[in-house]
Scaffold this motif. Structure first.
Motif, PDB file in Angstrom:
ATOM      1  N   GLU A 168     -40.172 -20.826 -12.818  1.00 47.50           N
ATOM      2  CA  GLU A 168     -39.295 -20.533 -14.092  1.00 47.50           C
ATOM      3  C   GLU A 168     -40.149 -20.049 -15.306  1.00 47.50           C
ATOM      4  N   GLU A 169     -39.440 -19.217 -16.057  1.00 45.67           N
ATOM      5  CA  GLU A 169     -40.012 -18.511 -17.041  1.00 45.67           C
ATOM      6  C   GLU A 169     -40.495 -19.566 -18.047  1.00 45.67           C
ATOM      7  N   THR A 170     -41.555 -19.213 -18.690  1.00 40.18           N
ATOM      8  CA  THR A 170     -42.306 -20.031 -19.766  1.00 40.18           C
ATOM      9  C   THR A 170     -43.040 -19.092 -20.639  1.00 40.18           C
TER      10      THR A 170
ATOM     11  N   TRP B 168     -46.623 -21.108  12.874  1.00 39.33           N
ATOM     12  CA  TRP B 168     -46.517 -20.429  11.574  1.00 39.33           C
ATOM     13  C   TRP B 168     -45.198 -20.795  10.803  1.00 39.33           C
ATOM     14  N   ALA B 169     -45.334 -20.894   9.514  1.00 45.15           N
ATOM     15  CA  ALA B 169     -44.219 -21.574   8.858  1.00 45.15           C
ATOM     16  C   ALA B 169     -43.033 -20.770   8.795  1.00 45.15           C
ATOM     17  N   VAL B 170     -41.718 -21.264   8.530  1.00 44.71           N
ATOM     18  CA  VAL B 170     -40.717 -20.402   8.327  1.00 44.71           C
ATOM     19  C   VAL B 170     -40.219 -20.387   6.854  1.00 44.71           C
ATOM     20  N   GLU B 171     -39.792 -19.170   6.429  1.00 44.14           N
ATOM     21  CA  GLU B 171     -39.643 -19.028   5.060  1.00 44.14           C
ATOM     22  C   GLU B 171     -38.152 -19.044   4.877  1.00 44.14           C
ATOM     23  N   TYR B 172     -37.719 -19.663   3.712  1.00 44.24           N
ATOM     24  CA  TYR B 172     -36.145 -19.856   3.552  1.00 44.24           C
ATOM     25  C   TYR B 172     -36.159 -19.476   1.988  1.00 44.24           C
ATOM     26  N   ARG B 173     -35.237 -18.391   1.656  1.00 43.99           N
ATOM     27  CA  ARG B 173     -35.301 -17.711   0.280  1.00 43.99           C
ATOM     28  C   ARG B 173     -33.503 -17.522  -0.010  1.00 43.99           C
ATOM     29  N   THR B 174     -33.499 -17.315  -1.246  1.00 41.66           N
ATOM     30  CA  THR B 174     -31.986 -16.740  -1.454  1.00 41.66           C
ATOM     31  C   THR B 174     -32.051 -15.358  -2.061  1.00 41.66           C
ATOM     32  N   GLN B 175     -30.694 -14.773  -2.210  1.00 40.54           N
ATOM     33  CA  GLN B 175     -30.649 -13.512  -2.687  1.00 40.54           C
ATOM     34  C   GLN B 175     -29.155 -13.401  -3.222  1.00 40.54           C
ATOM     35  N   PRO B 176     -28.900 -12.657  -4.133  1.00 44.80           N
ATOM     36  CA  PRO B 176     -27.679 -12.190  -4.496  1.00 44.80           C
ATOM     37  C   PRO B 176     -26.931 -11.215  -3.582  1.00 44.80           C
ATOM     38  N   GLY B 177     -25.667 -11.172  -3.766  1.00 42.24           N
ATOM     39  CA  GLY B 177     -24.925 -10.126  -2.893  1.00 42.24           C
ATOM     40  C   GLY B 177     -25.269  -8.681  -3.789  1.00 42.24           C
ATOM     41  N   GLU B 178     -25.486  -7.875  -2.906  1.00 40.58           N
ATOM     42  CA  GLU B 178     -25.639  -6.464  -3.285  1.00 40.58           C
ATOM     43  C   GLU B 178     -24.489  -5.425  -3.119  1.00 40.58           C
ATOM     44  N   ASP B 179     -24.705  -4.189  -3.401  1.00 39.61           N
ATOM     45  CA  ASP B 179     -23.644  -3.204  -3.286  1.00 39.61           C
ATOM     46  C   ASP B 179     -24.213  -2.150  -2.133  1.00 39.61           C
TER      47      ASP B 179
ATOM     48  N   GLU C 299     -32.036 -25.078  -6.574  1.00 36.81           N
ATOM     49  CA  GLU C 299     -31.892 -23.530  -6.627  1.00 36.81           C
ATOM     50  C   GLU C 299     -31.170 -23.083  -7.682  1.00 36.81           C
ATOM     51  N   PRO C 300     -29.898 -23.405  -7.694  1.00 40.51           N
ATOM     52  CA  PRO C 300     -28.889 -22.827  -8.592  1.00 40.51           C
ATOM     53  C   PRO C 300     -29.372 -22.923 -10.039  1.00 40.51           C
ATOM     54  N   GLY C 301     -30.314 -23.736 -10.478  1.00 44.20           N
ATOM     55  CA  GLY C 301     -30.728 -23.986 -11.818  1.00 44.20           C
ATOM     56  C   GLY C 301     -32.046 -23.370 -12.252  1.00 44.20           C
ATOM     57  N   VAL C 302     -32.714 -22.893 -11.170  1.00 47.25           N
ATOM     58  CA  VAL C 302     -34.061 -22.352 -11.590  1.00 47.25           C
ATOM     59  C   VAL C 302     -34.029 -20.690 -11.237  1.00 47.25           C
TER      60      VAL C 302
ATOM     61  N   GLY D  20     -34.341 -15.798  -4.746  1.00 48.58           N
ATOM     62  CA  GLY D  20     -33.723 -16.158  -6.467  1.00 48.58           C
ATOM     63  C   GLY D  20     -32.444 -15.135  -6.520  1.00 48.58           C
ATOM     64  N   ARG D  21     -31.364 -15.547  -7.304  1.00 48.18           N
ATOM     65  CA  ARG D  21     -30.131 -14.766  -7.285  1.00 48.18           C
ATOM     66  C   ARG D  21     -30.176 -14.334  -8.527  1.00 48.18           C
ATOM     67  N   VAL D  22     -30.941 -14.382  -9.322  1.00 47.10           N
ATOM     68  CA  VAL D  22     -31.232 -13.785 -10.859  1.00 47.10           C
ATOM     69  C   VAL D  22     -31.385 -12.478 -10.781  1.00 47.10           C
ATOM     70  N   ALA D  23     -32.162 -11.997  -9.800  1.00 44.09           N
ATOM     71  CA  ALA D  23     -32.359 -10.598  -9.697  1.00 44.09           C
ATOM     72  C   ALA D  23     -32.469 -10.289  -8.129  1.00 44.09           C
TER      73      ALA D  23
END
Ligand code: FAD
Length: 407
Positions: free
Chosen positions: A231-233, A306-317, A208-211, A129-132
């Motif tokens: 998603e937060e609930t 074995w399954a392949v995992e696909y995730r996202t991340q925000p750019g970091e510094d 992905e962009p909306g969750v 996720g790109r939120v954090a």
């Protein structure tokens, strides 16, 4: 990680055996400082170990291996900022409840919570996720023991030094405390669904962009993707079914819905040992790499289930962050311990490199120091800071020299 017997240490995946001169388990920071000072005076190499969950030989040393597991716990949570001061040997699974008692939670977590804080910061361990971002991005202040045995604090006011220290592979000294930014406690609703491969990619791009957090697992044996969203609930809890299905099955990832506090939802049980290679790729090229990887696995390695995992991340510094300067997707390939993985991982790496990928520091890779330098243009700056903090290279090792540090 197996319990150390005599001077033998093995990592979680059992692909790294270490025979250090000694294994030390300091119970206080003062004791840790004495051990570091004495080892440095003798000219011994010093490496720290968290939970030994890295697949790369990052903890290998012929010198002193420092096990930080007795230095654990949350020392304070600032009620105004929510920042938590945590001892570096604290396991992630020990953070959820005390943070919750203070009304706080980590903004993001990875696939498991068995690692130590010092380890996840030092390698840029991340969730999705790109939120954090990764643990390196969640840190606001670091305290470490230098080669002289002194305590040094580094934070954002230190500019490049902090950008370097956020992800330093244990090369700057031994982390004792980290201050972590937290967020108000939150519940997560986990939902999964199985889809054919191309639909998984398309749905992921759309969703992905909306969750808050999204990822998918592609199970090669069934050619099925399992898309997971968090998603937060505020809804009432629907606790997790505590069961780990075998690797390669769709059921391992396709689960009944879960609603619970975040720290109970993020981590999974991963009891079957495996080895792993992971690359971080630009968001735009990652789907192409994923398609090529699928074709390659189906034609050349059909026995790899074995399954392949696909995730996202925000750019970091952080200077050594695989996501430096770009929002990214990460693709991870796995193989059972004891099964052949070398050729499969090398072929996967070639695909990832062709799509501008950068490797995860804690996982397996085959790159030369020169190739790593080309992927991490800020390595010279990192190296300059490293030399300032550890001019004699006490915290270097063969593994780090292989990455091009200390040359
Ligand atoms: C089952 C499993 C699941 C995983 N899931 C994920 C995931 O979801 N996301 C992800 O990004 N990675 C994941 N990983 C990789 C793992 O998170 C990283 O390799 C992480 O570094 C392991 O943490 P550790 O505490 O075991 O560190 P170790 O492997 O013990 O050490 C890692 C590095 O940190 C250094 N270090 C540790 N403590 C200190 C300290 N106090 N001071 C200075 N240096 C220190 C060590 O010297 C070494 O260089 C997974 C690994 C496994 C085995």
């Amino acid at each position: 990680m197996t319990a150390p017997t005599a001077n033998i240490w093995t990592n979680w995946a059992h692909n790294v055996d270490v025979r250090p001169r000694s294994i030390e388990r300091p119970a206080t920071i003062d004791e840790l400082r004495r051990i570091v000072r004495d080892a440095a005076r003798r000219g011994d190499e010093i490496r720290a170990v968290g939970s030994g969950h890295s697949f790369a030989p990052l903890c290998s040393t012929s010198g002193v291996l420092l096990d930080l597991s007795l230095l654990h716990g949350i020392e304070a949570v600032d009620p105004a900022t929510g920042e938590a001061i945590v001892l570096a040997g604290t396991k992630l699974h020990a953070l959820g409840e005390p943070l919750f008692a203070a009304g706080r939670a980590l903004a993001n977590q990875g696939d498991i919570d068995r690692q130590a804080l010092g380890g996840v910061i030092s390698t840029g361990t991340h969730g999705t996720g790109r939120v954090a971002g990764s643990f390196s991005a969640q840190v606001t202040r670091l305290e470490l023991v230098t080669a002289e045995g002194d305590l040094l604090t580094i934070d954002a006011r230190d500019g490049e030094r902090f950008r370097a220290a956020r992800l330093a592979l244990g090369a700057f000294g031994i982390l004792t405390r980290a201050t972590i930014a937290t967020v108000p406690a939150y519940k997560l609703h986990e939902r999964t669904r199985a889809l054919p491969f191309e639909e998984t990619l398309a749905e992921f791009a759309e969703t992905e962009p909306g969750v808050r957090n999204a990822e998918f697992w592609w199970a090669p044996k069934h050619d099925v993707g399992v898309l997971k969203t968090l998603e937060e609930t505020d809804a009432a809890p629907l606790p997790r079914e505590a069961r780990e299905y075998p690797p390669g099955t769709v059921e391992r990832y396709l689960k009944p819905e879960i609603i619970d506090w975040s720290w109970r939802v993020y981590p999974n049980e991963r009891d079957t040992p495996f080895v792993e290679l992971e690359y971080t790729l630009p968001l735009a090229t990652a789907p192409l790499a994923m398609r090529e990887l699928r074709d390659m696995m189906r034609t050349r390695y059909p026995a790899c289930i074995w399954a392949v995992e696909y995730r996202t991340q925000p750019g970091e510094d952080a200077l050594l962050s695989p996501t430096a300067g770009r929002d990214s997707a990460t693709i991870s390939v796995h193989q059972a311990v004891g099964q052949p993985w070398d050729r499969f991982f090398r072929d996967a790496e070639a695909i990832f490199l062709a799509h501008d990928g950068r490797p995860h520091w804690g996982k397996l890779q085959f790159l030369s120091a020169e190739a790593i330098g080309n992927l991490y243009p800020e390595r010279p700056l990192f190296e300059r800071v490293r030399k300032e903090l550890d001019p004699k290279g006490v915290f270097l090792s063969d593994c780090l020299r292989g990455f091009g540090f200390g040359s």
